[in-house]
Design a protein around this motif. Structure first.
Motif, PDB file in Angstrom:
ATOM      1  N   THR A  25       0.825  -1.205   0.000  1.00 42.23           N
ATOM      2  CA  THR A  25       0.000   0.000   0.000  1.00 42.23           C
ATOM      3  C   THR A  25       0.865   1.264   0.000  1.00 42.23           C
ATOM      4  O   THR A  25       0.520   2.274  -0.631  1.00 42.23           O
ATOM      5  CB  THR A  25      -0.925   0.006   1.231  1.00 42.23           C
ATOM      6  N   LEU A  26       2.009   1.187   0.681  1.00 36.47           N
ATOM      7  CA  LEU A  26       2.906   2.344   0.780  1.00 36.47           C
ATOM      8  C   LEU A  26       3.939   2.384  -0.342  1.00 36.47           C
ATOM      9  O   LEU A  26       4.891   3.168  -0.284  1.00 36.47           O
ATOM     10  CB  LEU A  26       3.593   2.357   2.146  1.00 36.47           C
ATOM     11  N   GLY A  27       3.765   1.494  -1.355  1.00 37.18           N
ATOM     12  CA  GLY A  27       4.568   1.612  -2.561  1.00 37.18           C
ATOM     13  C   GLY A  27       5.632   0.570  -2.787  1.00 37.18           C
ATOM     14  O   GLY A  27       6.398   0.668  -3.755  1.00 37.18           O
ATOM     15  N   ALA A  28       5.719  -0.471  -1.969  1.00 33.84           N
ATOM     16  CA  ALA A  28       6.744  -1.503  -2.154  1.00 33.84           C
ATOM     17  C   ALA A  28       6.393  -2.407  -3.331  1.00 33.84           C
ATOM     18  O   ALA A  28       5.226  -2.735  -3.559  1.00 33.84           O
ATOM     19  CB  ALA A  28       6.893  -2.339  -0.890  1.00 33.84           C
ATOM     20  N   SER A  29       7.402  -2.838  -4.087  1.00 38.37           N
ATOM     21  CA  SER A  29       7.199  -3.801  -5.176  1.00 38.37           C
ATOM     22  C   SER A  29       7.357  -5.220  -4.646  1.00 38.37           C
ATOM     23  O   SER A  29       7.867  -5.425  -3.540  1.00 38.37           O
ATOM     24  CB  SER A  29       8.214  -3.553  -6.300  1.00 38.37           C
ATOM     25  N   LYS A  30       6.938  -6.211  -5.436  1.00 39.04           N
ATOM     26  CA  LYS A  30       6.972  -7.600  -4.987  1.00 39.04           C
ATOM     27  C   LYS A  30       8.377  -8.056  -4.622  1.00 39.04           C
ATOM     28  O   LYS A  30       8.588  -8.722  -3.606  1.00 39.04           O
ATOM     29  CB  LYS A  30       6.410  -8.512  -6.084  1.00 39.04           C
ATOM     30  N   ASP A  31       9.362  -7.724  -5.458  1.00 34.39           N
ATOM     31  CA  ASP A  31      10.717  -8.212  -5.201  1.00 34.39           C
ATOM     32  C   ASP A  31      11.386  -7.480  -4.037  1.00 34.39           C
ATOM     33  O   ASP A  31      12.413  -7.928  -3.529  1.00 34.39           O
ATOM     34  CB  ASP A  31      11.584  -8.090  -6.459  1.00 34.39           C
ATOM     35  N   GLU A  32      10.804  -6.366  -3.580  1.00 31.34           N
ATOM     36  CA  GLU A  32      11.335  -5.643  -2.421  1.00 31.34           C
ATOM     37  C   GLU A  32      10.817  -6.204  -1.100  1.00 31.34           C
ATOM     38  O   GLU A  32      11.416  -5.960  -0.042  1.00 31.34           O
ATOM     39  CB  GLU A  32      10.961  -4.159  -2.500  1.00 31.34           C
ATOM     40  N   LEU A  33       9.719  -6.950  -1.123  1.00 35.03           N
ATOM     41  CA  LEU A  33       9.081  -7.386   0.112  1.00 35.03           C
ATOM     42  C   LEU A  33      10.008  -8.183   1.036  1.00 35.03           C
ATOM     43  O   LEU A  33      10.051  -7.924   2.245  1.00 35.03           O
ATOM     44  CB  LEU A  33       7.823  -8.199  -0.205  1.00 35.03           C
ATOM     45  N   PRO A  34      10.780  -9.170   0.513  1.00 36.20           N
ATOM     46  CA  PRO A  34      11.632  -9.931   1.438  1.00 36.20           C
ATOM     47  C   PRO A  34      12.635  -9.066   2.187  1.00 36.20           C
ATOM     48  O   PRO A  34      12.853  -9.255   3.384  1.00 36.20           O
ATOM     49  CB  PRO A  34      12.336 -10.936   0.510  1.00 36.20           C
ATOM     50  N   ILE A  35      13.273  -8.123   1.500  1.00 37.39           N
ATOM     51  CA  ILE A  35      14.253  -7.264   2.153  1.00 37.39           C
ATOM     52  C   ILE A  35      13.590  -6.381   3.204  1.00 37.39           C
ATOM     53  O   ILE A  35      14.132  -6.163   4.299  1.00 37.39           O
ATOM     54  CB  ILE A  35      14.996  -6.395   1.110  1.00 37.39           C
ATOM     55  N   LEU A  36      12.390  -5.878   2.899  1.00 36.61           N
ATOM     56  CA  LEU A  36      11.690  -5.044   3.858  1.00 36.61           C
ATOM     57  C   LEU A  36      11.287  -5.834   5.105  1.00 36.61           C
ATOM     58  O   LEU A  36      11.212  -5.281   6.207  1.00 36.61           O
ATOM     59  CB  LEU A  36      10.454  -4.414   3.202  1.00 36.61           C
ATOM     60  N   TRP A  37      11.047  -7.122   4.923  1.00 35.68           N
ATOM     61  CA  TRP A  37      10.703  -7.991   6.047  1.00 35.68           C
ATOM     62  C   TRP A  37      11.917  -8.375   6.883  1.00 35.68           C
ATOM     63  O   TRP A  37      11.798  -9.029   7.920  1.00 35.68           O
ATOM     64  CB  TRP A  37      10.039  -9.274   5.543  1.00 35.68           C
ATOM     65  N   LEU A  38      13.101  -8.018   6.437  1.00 37.14           N
ATOM     66  CA  LEU A  38      14.333  -8.435   7.107  1.00 37.14           C
ATOM     67  C   LEU A  38      14.365  -7.986   8.564  1.00 37.14           C
ATOM     68  O   LEU A  38      15.033  -8.600   9.400  1.00 37.14           O
ATOM     69  CB  LEU A  38      15.536  -7.855   6.349  1.00 37.14           C
ATOM     70  N   ALA A  39      13.641  -6.925   8.881  1.00 36.70           N
ATOM     71  CA  ALA A  39      13.614  -6.421  10.257  1.00 36.70           C
ATOM     72  C   ALA A  39      13.214  -7.503  11.247  1.00 36.70           C
ATOM     73  O   ALA A  39      13.775  -7.593  12.348  1.00 36.70           O
ATOM     74  CB  ALA A  39      12.627  -5.252  10.347  1.00 36.70           C
ATOM     75  N   ALA A  40      12.233  -8.324  10.869  1.00 37.14           N
ATOM     76  CA  ALA A  40      11.709  -9.310  11.810  1.00 37.14           C
ATOM     77  C   ALA A  40      12.778 -10.323  12.242  1.00 37.14           C
ATOM     78  O   ALA A  40      13.031 -10.482  13.440  1.00 37.14           O
ATOM     79  CB  ALA A  40      10.500 -10.012  11.196  1.00 37.14           C
TER      80      ALA A  40
END
Length: 422
Positions: A25-40
């Motif tokens: 919703t805030l603009g992330a693309s599909k291939d960016e999702l894993p890296i953004l989840w890296l925080a967890a």
């Protein structure tokens, strides 16, 4: 003892079912999702072993050993759950995920050691199964909250470009309150056994520094008991599969089953809500199956029980690829739920029988490495694999997860369980 896990799972379930939706919703693309989840996983890697190390060395006549960590984590996680759905930019949502996951880990790790502290070996399978039950119940409610707000209370499920729907926002608010109250119940209503040698504990604490605790925690990976090392491989492939599912199910279902990738459309948000229902179903199955696992383990073994459950999870993820009717996804979730129930209980029941009581929290924290390392690996390679080799189609992540579950099941055959020896 286990009721607090109902609240903790409100946090995790809301995270697992909605964070990819918020990121897109805030603009992330599909291939960016894993890296953004890296925080967890990174926060888990850092926080859980340290919390385990220090919770072993904590004692208060009033608050006990583990309960102070339950309460502090609950307060911080509740704050994070209130802030997360108010993110107005992608970087804000990523920071909130770091805060939320770190806070949840502060509460969660000592709960694993809590069962080992309080129960003898012959009761631990049932003890961890009870945790699985409360985890399942909490996750059923939390995962379904956006759908409930939309369909029962007519709360808006669609928002403008870059805005998070009110149904998601209110779900996080309710989740934060439930998290705090459930953990508070466990803190108030349970008592803990004091350490066997309180003077020795005080002497050890006098020598502990934050840096020393951090170093000692990471040294534990090289001092693992044999069974823990064998379970580490099972855990790696189990959690790799789970992380692939959590990251990509929303994207896979909305694109493969609903036929849209437009996060502002009503159809996309309908599909995203249905993913929440699917996650509620697999957690509900896990809550029910939790009571059957100890029975199956007695008739076979804990290893074989875990193998069977992981195979069910693998076939569940495979089946998503062939689904065209959203309702049929619920059948796929049955297999995932069986695997999830076992992942939350069997490895810990097997492991706790091999660990010294005075280091239960420490080793449970170290064991968490093999939950977070596969998630870090998944975050690092899944996006690249999908984009480079699999047409950047999210549905293929479900197939990768299915294979990973099957590998984890086969590796159960190589685990030594003290209960079988006895």
């Amino acid at each position: 003892m286990s009721f607090g896990f109902l609240g903790i799972q409100f946090g995790f379930a809301l995270q697992n079912a909605n964070v990819s939706r918020i990121f897109e919703t805030l603009g992330a693309s599909k291939d960016e999702l894993p890296i953004l989840w890296l925080a967890a996983p990174v926060t888990g890697l850092l926080v859980q072993p340290i919390i385990g190390y220090y919770s072993d060395r904590t004692w208060s006549e009033k608050w006990g050993r583990r309960r102070p960590f339950f309460l502090v984590g609950a307060i911080l996680a509740t704050i994070a759950l209130f802030l997360m759905p108010n993110s107005t930019a992608l970087w804000m949502a990523v920071i909130m995920l770091w805060l939320m996951d770190a806070s949840i880990n502060v509460s969660m790790e000592p709960f694993r050691a809590f069962v080992g502290d309080m129960l003898p070996n012959e009761q631990r399978t049932s003890g961890f199964a009870m945790q699985s039950f409360f985890i399942g119940i909490g996750a059923v409610i939390a995962s379904a909250l956006p759908w409930i707000f939309t369909n029962w209370f007519n709360v808006s499920n669609v928002a403008g470009d870059g805005l998070i729907p009110d149904s998601v926002r209110w779900s996080f608010y309710v989740g934060g309150i439930a998290y705090f109250l459930a953990v508070l119940w466990t803190v108030i209503k349970t008592k803990e056994y004091p350490p066997e040698d309180l003077e020795k504990l005080k002497a050890e604490n006098a020598e502990v520094t934050i840096f020393g605790g951090l170093i000692e925690s990471f040294k534990g990976i090289f001092k693992m008991p044999k069974t823990m090392l064998q379970l580490a491989f099972v855990q790696f492939f189990s959690w790799f599969a789970l992380f692939a599912m959590w990251i990509y199910t929303t994207s896979a279902v909305t694109s493969h089953v609903y036929g849209t990738s437009d996060s502002t459309s009503a159809l996309y948000n309908e599909g995203a809500d249905w993913v929440g229902i699917c996650f509620a179903i697999y957690n509900g199955i896990a809550a029910l199956v939790a009571f059957l696992l100890p029975i199956l383990a007695k008739k076979t073994s804990r290893r074989m029980t875990h193998l069977i459950a992981l195979f069910c999870g693998g076939f569940g993820l495979f089946s998503i690829y062939f689904v065209t009717d959203p309702t049929m996804l619920l059948i796929s979730m049955v297999g995932v739920g069986i695997a999830w129930a076992s992942i939350l209980s069997m490895p810990y029941a097997i492991l706790s029988s091999t660990l010294p009581a005075e280091k239960m929290g420490y080793y449970m924290g170290v064991f968490n490495f093999f939950i977070v390392i596969p998630q870090i690996v998944a975050a690092g390679i899944l996006g690249f694999i999908l984009k480079t080799f699999l047409g950047n189609e999210s549905i293929n992540a479900m197939l990768i997860g299915g294979v990973s579950f099957l590998i984890a099941g086969i590796l159960c055959l190589f685990v030594h369980d003290n209960e079988e020896t006895e």
